[in-house]
Design a protein around this motif. Structure first.
Motif, PDB file in Angstrom:
ATOM      1  N   CYS A 177       0.867  -1.190   0.000  1.00 43.82           N
ATOM      2  CA  CYS A 177       0.000   0.000   0.000  1.00 43.82           C
ATOM      3  C   CYS A 177       0.900   1.235   0.000  1.00 43.82           C
ATOM      4  O   CYS A 177       2.132   1.114  -0.011  1.00 43.82           O
ATOM      5  CB  CYS A 177      -0.925  -0.010   1.210  1.00 43.82           C
ATOM      6  SG  CYS A 177      -0.115   0.322   2.790  1.00 43.82           S
ATOM      7  N   ARG A 179       1.528   3.281   2.375  1.00 43.25           N
ATOM      8  CA  ARG A 179       2.319   3.310   3.604  1.00 43.25           C
ATOM      9  C   ARG A 179       3.617   2.491   3.447  1.00 43.25           C
ATOM     10  O   ARG A 179       4.668   2.885   3.964  1.00 43.25           O
ATOM     11  CB  ARG A 179       1.470   2.752   4.756  1.00 43.25           C
ATOM     12  CG  ARG A 179       2.181   2.642   6.082  1.00 43.25           C
ATOM     13  CD  ARG A 179       2.380   3.996   6.732  1.00 43.25           C
ATOM     14  NE  ARG A 179       3.154   3.886   7.949  1.00 43.25           N
ATOM     15  CZ  ARG A 179       3.840   4.886   8.488  1.00 43.25           C
ATOM     16  NH1 ARG A 179       3.813   6.065   7.919  1.00 43.25           N
ATOM     17  NH2 ARG A 179       4.505   4.716   9.583  1.00 43.25           N
ATOM     18  N   CYS A 180       3.509   1.366   2.731  1.00 40.56           N
ATOM     19  CA  CYS A 180       4.681   0.500   2.515  1.00 40.56           C
ATOM     20  C   CYS A 180       5.791   1.221   1.764  1.00 40.56           C
ATOM     21  O   CYS A 180       6.963   0.862   1.903  1.00 40.56           O
ATOM     22  CB  CYS A 180       4.294  -0.744   1.707  1.00 40.56           C
ATOM     23  SG  CYS A 180       3.164  -1.864   2.518  1.00 40.56           S
ATOM     24  N   CYS A 249       4.183  -3.174   7.878  1.00 37.95           N
ATOM     25  CA  CYS A 249       3.282  -2.049   7.609  1.00 37.95           C
ATOM     26  C   CYS A 249       2.090  -2.090   8.561  1.00 37.95           C
ATOM     27  O   CYS A 249       1.451  -3.129   8.728  1.00 37.95           O
ATOM     28  CB  CYS A 249       2.798  -2.111   6.155  1.00 37.95           C
ATOM     29  SG  CYS A 249       1.626  -0.788   5.753  1.00 37.95           S
ATOM     30  N   CYS A 252      -1.584  -2.142   5.898  1.00 37.22           N
ATOM     31  CA  CYS A 252      -2.084  -3.238   5.039  1.00 37.22           C
ATOM     32  C   CYS A 252      -1.898  -4.629   5.636  1.00 37.22           C
ATOM     33  O   CYS A 252      -2.297  -5.620   5.041  1.00 37.22           O
ATOM     34  CB  CYS A 252      -1.501  -3.137   3.642  1.00 37.22           C
ATOM     35  SG  CYS A 252       0.270  -3.354   3.505  1.00 37.22           S
TER      36      CYS A 252
END
Ligand SMILES: [Zn+2]
Length: 253
Positions: A177, A179-180, A249, A252
């Motif tokens: 995602c 964020r990753c 993360c 996700c």
């Protein structure tokens, strides 16, 4: 043919989208899916104006425009739905007016508000796809989180100076995602005001965001997931890098 006429209301609409309908394996089925879809665009700046323009013109059924900003003179060179007469006006109303002329068959909703407000969660939940055209990492992290709650596919785009970035996050278990990969963008302040931008760069990335959204809506073509597109406008180079899920993360996993 009768069913197609029920969803795509009249002959005028069929003629309007006829070149898309001609596409092999897209056909009426693809056009009907676009017509029955809801997309929210967050940020009506350079990316958002272009993405909104093309996805509405393509026959989207319902669009929701989310932004709390107002139009400034320095926006006009690249935010193509806003004009001199719109200066000091809310961007969502300025954009909605142009979009209604581009395609009167699209239902247009406006949210002249920040993302934190309680009603945003309910708005996000109703969408088929979200297009992130915001300009700062805090908002992008919020959008990513809100999409993760309801597993709404997210099309990410960013542009600065002579560079553009694009990816899609679809919440499949093995896929990353935003964020990753957000660490890739920690060193960049997206805000064009800070670092400058060549106007057509937002057009290139915004148009590509609308295309990736249309592909998600219709399951047409290959989805651009687990990859980041890096567009170098200075040298006219498109590069793709593989991006992996971060097993730590917090969004996700
Ligand atoms: Zn993640």
């Amino acid at each position: 043919m009768r069913n197609e006429f029920k969803i795509i209301k009249n002959k005028e609409e069929i003629l309007r989208y006829i070149e898309q309908i001609k596409l092999d394996r897209f056909n009426f089925e693809g056009q009907k899916k676009i017509k029955s879809s809801k997309v929210a665009i967050i940020g009506l700046g350079g990316l958002g104006c272009t993405a909104a323009l093309y996805i509405v013109a393509s026959g989207l059924g319902e669009i929701t425009l989310i932004d709390y900003d107002t139009v400034m003179l320095s926006n006009l060179s690249r935010q193509i739905l806003h004009h001199d007469i719109d200066i000091n006006r809310s961007k969502v109303y300025s954009a909605a007016e142009d979009l209604s002329k581009i395609n009167p068959h699209c239902i247009i909703n406006v949210v002249n508000d920040k993302l934190e407000k309680d009603n945003i969660l309910e708005i996000i939940r109703r969408q088929t796809v979200i297009i992130d055209c915001s300009d700062n990492i805090t908002t992008r992290e919020q959008i990513n989180y809100l999409c993760s709650v309801f597993k709404i596919p997210l099309v990410f785009g960013a542009a600065i100076r002579m560079e553009g970035y694009l990816s899609t996050f679809n919440w499949l278990p093995d896929n990353p995602c935003f964020r990753c990969i957000s660490r890739f963008f920690n060193h960049i302040d997206y805000n064009c005001i800070g670092q400058g931008i060549m106007s057509p760069i937002v057009g290139v990335i915004g148009a590509m965001q609308s295309l990736e959204a249309l592909k998600l809506l219709t399951n047409y073509g290959n989805q651009f997931t687990s990859s980041l597109l890096i567009y170098d406008g200075f040298n006219l180079e498109f590069n793709q890098i593989k991006i992996n899920k971060d097993n730590n993360c917090t969004v996700c996993n």
